[in-house]
Design a protein around this motif. Structure first.
Motif, PDB file in Angstrom:
ATOM      1  N   PRO A 141       0.819  -1.215   0.000  1.00 33.94           N
ATOM      2  CA  PRO A 141       0.000   0.000   0.000  1.00 33.94           C
ATOM      3  C   PRO A 141       0.850   1.261   0.000  1.00 33.94           C
ATOM      4  N   VAL A 142       0.182   2.398  -0.149  1.00 36.81           N
ATOM      5  CA  VAL A 142       0.871   3.683  -0.169  1.00 36.81           C
ATOM      6  C   VAL A 142       1.704   3.846   1.106  1.00 36.81           C
ATOM      7  N   ALA A 143       2.938   4.298   0.945  1.00 40.02           N
ATOM      8  CA  ALA A 143       3.831   4.499   2.088  1.00 40.02           C
ATOM      9  C   ALA A 143       4.354   5.929   2.034  1.00 40.02           C
ATOM     10  N   VAL A 144       3.935   6.734   2.965  1.00 34.83           N
ATOM     11  CA  VAL A 144       4.326   8.146   2.965  1.00 34.83           C
ATOM     12  C   VAL A 144       4.582   8.582   4.400  1.00 34.83           C
ATOM     13  N   THR A 145       5.566   9.466   4.567  1.00 36.53           N
ATOM     14  CA  THR A 145       5.903   9.990   5.889  1.00 36.53           C
ATOM     15  C   THR A 145       5.823  11.504   5.863  1.00 36.53           C
ATOM     16  N   TYR A 146       5.051  12.057   6.779  1.00 35.40           N
ATOM     17  CA  TYR A 146       4.936  13.508   6.939  1.00 35.40           C
ATOM     18  C   TYR A 146       5.942  13.945   8.009  1.00 35.40           C
ATOM     19  N   ASN A 147       6.836  14.836   7.646  1.00 37.84           N
ATOM     20  CA  ASN A 147       7.801  15.362   8.599  1.00 37.84           C
ATOM     21  C   ASN A 147       7.123  16.501   9.361  1.00 37.84           C
ATOM     22  N   MET A 148       6.544  16.174  10.511  1.00 33.10           N
ATOM     23  CA  MET A 148       5.741  17.136  11.252  1.00 33.10           C
ATOM     24  C   MET A 148       6.587  18.246  11.864  1.00 33.10           C
ATOM     25  N   THR A 149       7.847  17.968  12.155  1.00 32.70           N
ATOM     26  CA  THR A 149       8.730  19.024  12.660  1.00 32.70           C
ATOM     27  C   THR A 149       8.851  20.134  11.627  1.00 32.70           C
ATOM     28  N   ARG A 150       8.956  19.742  10.361  1.00 31.56           N
ATOM     29  CA  ARG A 150       9.065  20.722   9.288  1.00 31.56           C
ATOM     30  C   ARG A 150       7.707  21.358   8.995  1.00 31.56           C
ATOM     31  N   LEU A 151       6.656  20.536   8.916  1.00 30.80           N
ATOM     32  CA  LEU A 151       5.333  21.044   8.559  1.00 30.80           C
ATOM     33  C   LEU A 151       4.785  22.015   9.602  1.00 30.80           C
ATOM     34  N   GLN A 152       4.906  21.641  10.881  1.00 33.96           N
ATOM     35  CA  GLN A 152       4.362  22.477  11.950  1.00 33.96           C
ATOM     36  C   GLN A 152       5.387  23.467  12.508  1.00 33.96           C
ATOM     37  N   ARG A 153       6.599  23.414  11.959  1.00 30.85           N
ATOM     38  CA  ARG A 153       7.676  24.275  12.455  1.00 30.85           C
ATOM     39  C   ARG A 153       7.841  24.125  13.971  1.00 30.85           C
ATOM     40  N   LEU A 154       7.955  22.885  14.383  1.00 33.96           N
ATOM     41  CA  LEU A 154       8.095  22.589  15.809  1.00 33.96           C
ATOM     42  C   LEU A 154       9.464  23.050  16.299  1.00 33.96           C
ATOM     43  N   PRO A 155       9.532  23.603  17.502  1.00 33.91           N
ATOM     44  CA  PRO A 155      10.798  24.138  18.036  1.00 33.91           C
ATOM     45  C   PRO A 155      11.700  23.032  18.581  1.00 33.91           C
ATOM     46  N   THR A 156      12.157  22.150  17.683  1.00 39.26           N
ATOM     47  CA  THR A 156      12.994  21.033  18.099  1.00 39.26           C
ATOM     48  C   THR A 156      13.817  20.558  16.918  1.00 39.26           C
ATOM     49  N   GLU A 157      14.960  19.928  17.194  1.00 40.26           N
ATOM     50  CA  GLU A 157      15.780  19.319  16.147  1.00 40.26           C
ATOM     51  C   GLU A 157      15.324  17.894  15.851  1.00 40.26           C
ATOM     52  N   THR A 158      14.531  17.332  16.733  1.00 39.56           N
ATOM     53  CA  THR A 158      14.040  15.967  16.547  1.00 39.56           C
ATOM     54  C   THR A 158      13.030  15.924  15.409  1.00 39.56           C
ATOM     55  N   ALA A 159      13.142  14.911  14.551  1.00 42.28           N
ATOM     56  CA  ALA A 159      12.191  14.751  13.457  1.00 42.28           C
ATOM     57  C   ALA A 159      10.985  13.967  13.963  1.00 42.28           C
ATOM     58  N   TYR A 160       9.897  14.668  14.264  1.00 45.34           N
ATOM     59  CA  TYR A 160       8.642  14.013  14.619  1.00 45.34           C
ATOM     60  C   TYR A 160       7.916  13.706  13.314  1.00 45.34           C
ATOM     61  N   CYS A 161       7.616  12.438  13.112  1.00 45.58           N
ATOM     62  CA  CYS A 161       7.074  11.977  11.833  1.00 45.58           C
ATOM     63  C   CYS A 161       5.744  11.257  12.036  1.00 45.58           C
ATOM     64  N   VAL A 162       4.896  11.343  11.012  1.00 49.23           N
ATOM     65  CA  VAL A 162       3.691  10.522  10.934  1.00 49.23           C
ATOM     66  C   VAL A 162       3.802   9.712   9.654  1.00 49.23           C
ATOM     67  N   SER A 163       3.841   8.386   9.782  1.00 48.12           N
ATOM     68  CA  SER A 163       4.023   7.507   8.632  1.00 48.12           C
ATOM     69  C   SER A 163       2.795   6.639   8.419  1.00 48.12           C
ATOM     70  N   LEU A 164       2.395   6.500   7.156  1.00 48.43           N
ATOM     71  CA  LEU A 164       1.309   5.600   6.777  1.00 48.43           C
ATOM     72  C   LEU A 164       1.890   4.311   6.214  1.00 48.43           C
ATOM     73  N   ASN A 165       1.383   3.183   6.712  1.00 49.91           N
ATOM     74  CA  ASN A 165       1.705   1.861   6.171  1.00 49.91           C
ATOM     75  C   ASN A 165       3.198   1.530   6.218  1.00 49.91           C
ATOM     76  N   LEU A 166       3.881   2.026   7.226  1.00 53.42           N
ATOM     77  CA  LEU A 166       5.298   1.708   7.404  1.00 53.42           C
ATOM     78  C   LEU A 166       5.576   1.156   8.803  1.00 53.42           C
ATOM     79  N   GLU A 167       4.522   0.661   9.452  1.00 53.60           N
ATOM     80  CA  GLU A 167       4.672   0.229  10.847  1.00 53.60           C
ATOM     81  C   GLU A 167       5.647  -0.934  10.993  1.00 53.60           C
ATOM     82  N   ASP A 168       5.862  -1.706   9.924  1.00 54.93           N
ATOM     83  CA  ASP A 168       6.748  -2.866  10.027  1.00 54.93           C
ATOM     84  C   ASP A 168       8.227  -2.502   9.953  1.00 54.93           C
ATOM     85  N   VAL A 169       8.559  -1.255   9.567  1.00 58.52           N
ATOM     86  CA  VAL A 169       9.974  -0.867   9.466  1.00 58.52           C
ATOM     87  C   VAL A 169      10.363   0.204  10.480  1.00 58.52           C
ATOM     88  N   ILE A 170       9.412   0.673  11.265  1.00 56.70           N
ATOM     89  CA  ILE A 170       9.685   1.716  12.251  1.00 56.70           C
ATOM     90  C   ILE A 170      10.174   1.087  13.553  1.00 56.70           C
TER      91      ILE A 170
END
Length: 410
Positions: free
Chosen positions: A315-344
Motif C-alpha cells: 500500500p501507499v507508504a508516505v511519511t509527513y515530517n511534522m517538525t518541518r510542517l508544523q515548524r516545531l521548536p525542536t531538532e528531533t524529526a517528529y514523523c507521521v508515517s502511513l503503512n510503514l509500521e513494520d519498518v519503524i
C-alpha cells in the motif's frame, strides 16, 4: 435534530444547525474530531502538540474552511509543502523543492536519464492541462498510456504524487478518473512551476479549531456512543444506541458512507447503490521519531516523503515530517508515517492511529453526482468529505449544503 459523527463535516453541520435547532451529537469514538488528531508529546523543553490526519490547508482552495477559522479566531502560520520520492526499486531519490533537492543524488548531474525524467514531468503537466481543457474521460492509468508517458515517470512521479495526496494504494490510484485527479492538481497549481498557494497549519495543533468549534453545543455531544440503527417512522427518525432509543425530526449522518449505510435499518435502493459505491482503504498511521523512514540523503528531506518499496503490491507508504510542517521548536524529526509500521523502530513509536480513506474510482465519482438523490430523503441527510475530493474544505461544503436544505444559511 441529531448529528452522527464529529469529523469536520459533522462538527460544521452541528454548529450551523445549533443556531436554530435543538441539536444532539453522537460520536462512536472516545474522542471528538474524526481525522483531526493532535497528540501532546512531552519533551525536556515542554509539551509539543503534534498533528496527524488533518494537517494543512491553503486559503485559495479552502475558502469555506478559512472563513470558519476566522470566525473562530484560530491562529495559523505558513508552512512548506515540499515533496520527496525515494524508490527502493529504481534507487532514485529526489525532492521537488529546488535544483539542489532535484539533484539530491549528485550522480544524477551526469545522468542523461535524470534530465529526461525532469523534462517528462513538464510534459505531464502540459498533457494534463490539455486533458482538463477538452474534458476527456478515462482513468489515470489510461491517460498515462494514451499520452505515451513513460513507466519511469509514472512510478517515480505521478503515482507517488497522487497516491500521497489521496492516501491511496498505488494500484488503485491508476483506476481513478484522470479528470477528477488532474483538475484537483491544477486547482492547487501543482501543474505549474510558479504561483503555487501558501500552505498553512494551525498553531498549537489542529485541536485548537475543534475546541472552539464545539463550544455552542459541547454539552450535547455524546462521546463513545456509536449509533447502532437509524429507523424511519411516522414520527421522525429513531436513533438507537447502546444507551437506548431517541426520536428526532431530522438526522444528519456525517460518517463515512459505508458506515452510514450500515446504520440504516431499511436503506432505500438508491441509498444502497450510492452509499455502497464508495469503498475505503485502511491506512494505519504511526507517530514516531524514527528518521530512517525519511530519505537517506538529508538534502532530500521534505514535508511529504513518499517511499516506493522494492516489492510491488504494497500500500501507499508516505511519511509527513511534522517538525518541518508544523515548524516545531525542536531538532528531533517528529514523523507521521502511513503503512510503514513494520519498518519503524518500536522504541521510537509515540502513538498509533487507524485511518480510513475513500477510494475515488469510477463508481465512487459517479455516486458523488447522485448526492441530491439520497441526502434529505425522508429526513436522513448525508454529509462528509467523501462527497468531494476527501479534504477538510469538502467536509465544510457538504455541511453547508445540508444546513441550507434544513433552512439554515451560513
Amino acid at each position: 435534530m441529531a448529528v452522527v459523527g464529529t469529523g469536520i463535516a459533522g462538527l460544521a453541520a452541528a454548529r450551523l444547525l445549533s443556531t436554530r435547532h435543538d441539536v444532539t451529537v453522537f460520536e462512536a469514538a472516545g474522542r471528538i474530531g474524526g481525522h483531526t488528531v493532535t497528540t501532546e508529546v512531552p519533551t525536556p523543553a515542554g509539551p509539543l502538540a503534534v498533528d496527524a490526519g488533518f494537517i494543512v490547508y491553503n486559503e485559495p482552495n479552502y475558502p469555506n474552511f478559512v472563513r470558519l477559522l476566522r470566525e473562530l479566531g484560530v491562529a495559523t502560520r505558513a508552512t512548506s509543502m515540499s515533496f520527496s520520492v525515494t524508490s527502493e526499486r529504481s534507487g532514485i531519490e529526489y525532492a521537488g523543492t529546488n535544483l539542489n533537492t532535484l539533484f539530491a543524488q549528485r550522480a544524477n548531474l551526469l545522468r542523461p536519464r535524470h534530465y529526461r525524467f525532469l523534462g517528462e514531468i513538464l510534459r505531464f503537466h502540459r498533457e494534463a492541462k490539455r486533458l482538463i481543457a477538452d474534458g476527456s474521460g478515462g482513468t489515470l492509468g489510461e491517460f498515462l498510456e494514451t499520452r505515451r508517458l513513460s513507466r519511469a515517470l509514472a512510478e517515480q512521479y505521478v503515482i507517488p504524487l497522487t497516491s500521497a495526496i489521496w492516501s491511496t494504494d498505488p494500484r488503485r490510484i491508476l483506476e481513478t478518473p484522470a479528470l477528477f485527479l488532474l483538475r484537483f492538481l491544477d486547482n492547487h497549481r501543482l501543474l505549474d512551476l510558479a504561483g503555487r498557494p501558501v500552505w498553512r497549519v494551525i498553531q498549537g495543533g489542529s485541536r485548537q479549531y475543534v475546541e472552539r468549534l464545539i463550544q455552542p453545543f459541547r454539552d450535547r455531544i455524546h462521546v463513545g456512543t456509536p449509533v447502532r440503527r437509524l429507523r424511519r417512522g411516522a414520527g421522525g427518525v429513531e436513533v438507537a444506541t447502546d444507551s437506548g432509543r431517541a426520536r428526532f425530526d431530522e438526522v444528519v449522518v456525517a460518517t463515512h458512507s459505508d458506515q452510514a449505510l450500515a446504520m440504516l435499518a431499511r436503506p432505500t435502493r438508491r441509498e444502497s447503490a450510492v452509499l455502497g459505491a464508495i469503498c475505503y482503504q485502511p491506512n494505519p498511521a504511526v507517530l514516531h521519531t524514527d528518521a530512517s523512514v525519511l530519505p537517506r540523503r538529508r538534502r532530500a528531506w521534505a514535508s511529504w516523503n513518499y517511499r516506493t518499496p522494492r516489492e510491488a503490491g504494497r500500500p501507499v507508504a508516505v511519511t509527513y515530517n511534522m517538525t518541518r510542517l508544523q515548524r516545531l521548536p525542536t531538532e528531533t524529526a517528529y514523523c507521521v508515517s502511513l503503512n510503514l509500521e513494520d519498518v519503524i523502530d518500536e522504541r521510537r513509536v509515540i502513538a498509533r492511529f487507524d485511518f480510513q480513506h475513500p477510494l475515488f474510482d469510477r463508481a465512487a465519482v459517479a455516486a458523488q453526482a447522485r448526492h441530491a438523490e439520497v441526502s434529505g430523503a425522508d429526513r436522513i441527510h448525508y454529509c462528509g468529505a467523501y462527497w468531494g475530493h476527501g479534504f477538510h474544505e469538502d467536509g465544510v461544503v457538504s455541511a453547508l449544503a445540508v444546513a441550507r436544505r434544513l433552512g439554515v444559511a451560513a
